[in-house]
Design an enzyme around this catalytic site. Structure first.
Site, PDB file in Angstrom:
ATOM      1  N   THR A   1     -10.564   4.173 -17.830  1.00 22.29           N
ATOM      2  CA  THR A   1      -9.989   3.295 -16.927  1.00 22.29           C
ATOM      3  C   THR A   1     -11.144   2.836 -15.985  1.00 22.29           C
ATOM      4  O   THR A   1     -11.816   3.471 -15.854  1.00 22.29           O
ATOM      5  CB  THR A   1      -8.643   3.441 -16.351  1.00 22.29           C
ATOM      6  OG1 THR A   1      -9.043   4.809 -15.264  1.00 22.29           O
ATOM      7  CG2 THR A   1      -7.490   4.026 -17.205  1.00 22.29           C
TER       8      THR A   1
ATOM      9  N   ILE B   1      -9.005   9.597 -19.421  1.00 26.90           N
ATOM     10  CA  ILE B   1      -8.666   8.080 -20.184  1.00 26.90           C
ATOM     11  C   ILE B   1      -9.686   7.136 -19.543  1.00 26.90           C
ATOM     12  O   ILE B   1     -10.189   7.120 -18.534  1.00 26.90           O
ATOM     13  CB  ILE B   1      -7.195   7.827 -19.402  1.00 26.90           C
ATOM     14  CG1 ILE B   1      -6.236   9.046 -19.679  1.00 26.90           C
ATOM     15  CG2 ILE B   1      -6.897   6.427 -20.016  1.00 26.90           C
ATOM     16  CD1 ILE B   1      -5.819   9.319 -21.219  1.00 26.90           C
TER      17      ILE B   1
ATOM     18  N   TYR C   1      -9.592  15.804  -5.409  1.00 28.92           N
ATOM     19  CA  TYR C   1      -8.531  15.474  -6.472  1.00 28.92           C
ATOM     20  C   TYR C   1      -7.666  16.325  -7.096  1.00 28.92           C
ATOM     21  O   TYR C   1      -6.523  16.187  -7.392  1.00 28.92           O
ATOM     22  CB  TYR C   1      -9.597  14.555  -7.577  1.00 28.92           C
ATOM     23  CG  TYR C   1      -8.950  13.799  -8.512  1.00 28.92           C
ATOM     24  CD1 TYR C   1      -8.365  12.573  -8.423  1.00 28.92           C
ATOM     25  CD2 TYR C   1      -8.641  14.402  -9.783  1.00 28.92           C
ATOM     26  CE1 TYR C   1      -7.666  11.950  -9.504  1.00 28.92           C
ATOM     27  CE2 TYR C   1      -8.002  13.484 -10.919  1.00 28.92           C
ATOM     28  CZ  TYR C   1      -7.486  12.385 -10.632  1.00 28.92           C
ATOM     29  OH  TYR C   1      -6.882  11.719 -11.437  1.00 28.92           O
TER      30      TYR C   1
ATOM     31  N   LYS D   1      -3.647  16.749  -7.271  1.00 28.47           N
ATOM     32  CA  LYS D   1      -2.701  16.624  -8.397  1.00 28.47           C
ATOM     33  C   LYS D   1      -2.110  17.672  -8.682  1.00 28.47           C
ATOM     34  O   LYS D   1      -0.844  17.835  -9.332  1.00 28.47           O
ATOM     35  CB  LYS D   1      -3.751  16.383  -9.679  1.00 28.47           C
ATOM     36  CG  LYS D   1      -4.403  14.795  -9.491  1.00 28.47           C
ATOM     37  CD  LYS D   1      -3.426  13.661  -9.523  1.00 28.47           C
ATOM     38  CE  LYS D   1      -3.931  12.362  -9.495  1.00 28.47           C
ATOM     39  NZ  LYS D   1      -3.047  11.363  -9.585  1.00 28.47           N
TER      40      LYS D   1
ATOM     41  N   ASP E   1       0.928  -1.013  -0.045  1.00 28.21           N
ATOM     42  CA  ASP E   1       0.040   0.090   0.001  1.00 28.21           C
ATOM     43  C   ASP E   1       0.989   1.387  -0.017  1.00 28.21           C
ATOM     44  O   ASP E   1       1.827   1.420   0.982  1.00 28.21           O
ATOM     45  CB  ASP E   1      -1.108   0.001   1.323  1.00 28.21           C
ATOM     46  CG  ASP E   1      -1.739   1.084   1.306  1.00 28.21           C
ATOM     47  OD1 ASP E   1      -1.679   2.200   0.687  1.00 28.21           O
ATOM     48  OD2 ASP E   1      -2.997   0.978   1.673  1.00 28.21           O
TER      49      ASP E   1
END
Ligand code: NDP
Length: 284
Positions: free
Chosen positions: A223, A221, A188, A192, A92
């Site tokens: 995913t 993307i 998020y 980032k 982890d």
């Protein structure tokens, strides 16, 4: 004379294929169980890396990972050479001791670490910034910021120890430098943005050791990370696709080329940069 050019330093006449070769290199990729991390691992192997270690959560390897591992067993790379190996390492990334221990074991066994791709990350976006819960914010920071730092630190230690002019690639996001009018992306986006500055800051310090650090910022993307939204909300793919000039969201394999380039000697003068791979998305 133009700065940086001199008759004493003729440009090296190297074949393109040599500059891009990752022959015999050792890679460490966090989040390599699936998605962008797994594609990054493939990029290193296709470039000729001798071994790639995918650090991911202590769960079973995904079907995607097992498929790639089987595929690589029979894969040939440039020069008809057999491809290197890909190995799953249960760790982890929020557990600094575990990350350092595992990467140290890899470094000591291989006597080097050349490339590090820190791709492990999570997305938790559904609550307005004003009410954003403390615990969830901490969790996102822990994986996306602390985890990236621990991975880069652990790899940087081995690069310095074995005197390798390594390349560290931190997977950030276009969300690190752009904002989004329509979603609740505070955790998020913040995480980032931190990763982009982390790469710049580390690049400043590690340059003297010949170690390069860059961030790679993908756009949308498809995913498992984005599927949690895209599969639930019909029409969202079209909406996201319309936000870039190429008119579509990206495939995870479209990250490979940039990873291969950043990992290789074709990018030896590139450090502290944020490389955006977004289909031209610029205008949130
Ligand atoms: P995925 O969810 O497909 O892959 C993320 C991987 O990280 C998974 O394998 C996951 O494990 C692993 N992971 C999560 N938490 C931990 C942890 N604590 N320790 C170790 N491994 C962990 O997502 P993507 O491939 O899309 O994302 C990869 C990176 O790219 C992330 O940093 C993401 O933020 C970034 N990115 C993605 C974009 C996109 O549109 N997809 C756009 C911009 C950036 P498990 O397999 O167990 O789930």
């Amino acid at each position: 004379a133009v700065h940086g050019t001199s008759s004493k330093q003729p440009s090296k006449a190297t074949l393109f294929s040599e500059e891009f070769s990752l022959d015999d290199r050792v890679g460490v990729v966090s989040g390599g169980n699936r998605g962008i991390g797994l594609e990054a691992a493939m990029a290193l192997l296709e470039g000729g890396a001798r071994s790639v270690y995918c650090l991911d959560l202590p769960s079973n390897p995904s079907e995607e990972f097992l498929k790639v591992r089987d595929y690589v067993k029979n894969m040939e790379v440039a020069g008809g050479k057999k491809a290197g190996t890909i190995e799953y390492v249960s760790v982890d990334v929020t557990d600094k001791n575990a990350v350092v221990r595992e990467v140290e074991r890899i470094g000591d066994e291989e006597r080097r670490v050349d490339v590090c791709v820190a791709a492990a990350g999570i997305l938790r976006n559904h609550i307005s910034c004003i009410e954003y819960p403390e615990e969830e914010f901490k969790q996102v920071m822990d994986v996306n910021v602390n985890g990236v730092l621990y991975t880069a630190q652990a790899a940087g230690l081995q690069m310095a120890k074995y005197n390798v002019p390594g390349s560290i690639i931190l997977i950030a996001s276009m969300s690190g430098s752009l904002t989004n009018m329509h979603h609740h992306w505070v955790s998020y986006n913040t995480s980032k943005g931190a990763v982009i500055q982390m790469a710049r800051s580390m690049a400043c310090e590690l340059g003297t050791k010949g170690i390069r650090v860059n961030s790679l910022s993908p756009g949308y993307i498809y995913t498992s990370l984005t599927a949690q939204y895209l599969d639930k909300h019909p029409g969202l793919i079209d909406k996201w696709s319309a936000q870039n000039p190429l008119g579509r969201i990206g495939r995870p394999d479209e990250i490979r080329g940039v990873v291969a380039w950043l990992a290789s000697d074709a990018s030896t003068y590139c450090t502290g940069s944020d490389i955006m791979v977004t289909g031209g998305h610029h205008s949130w």
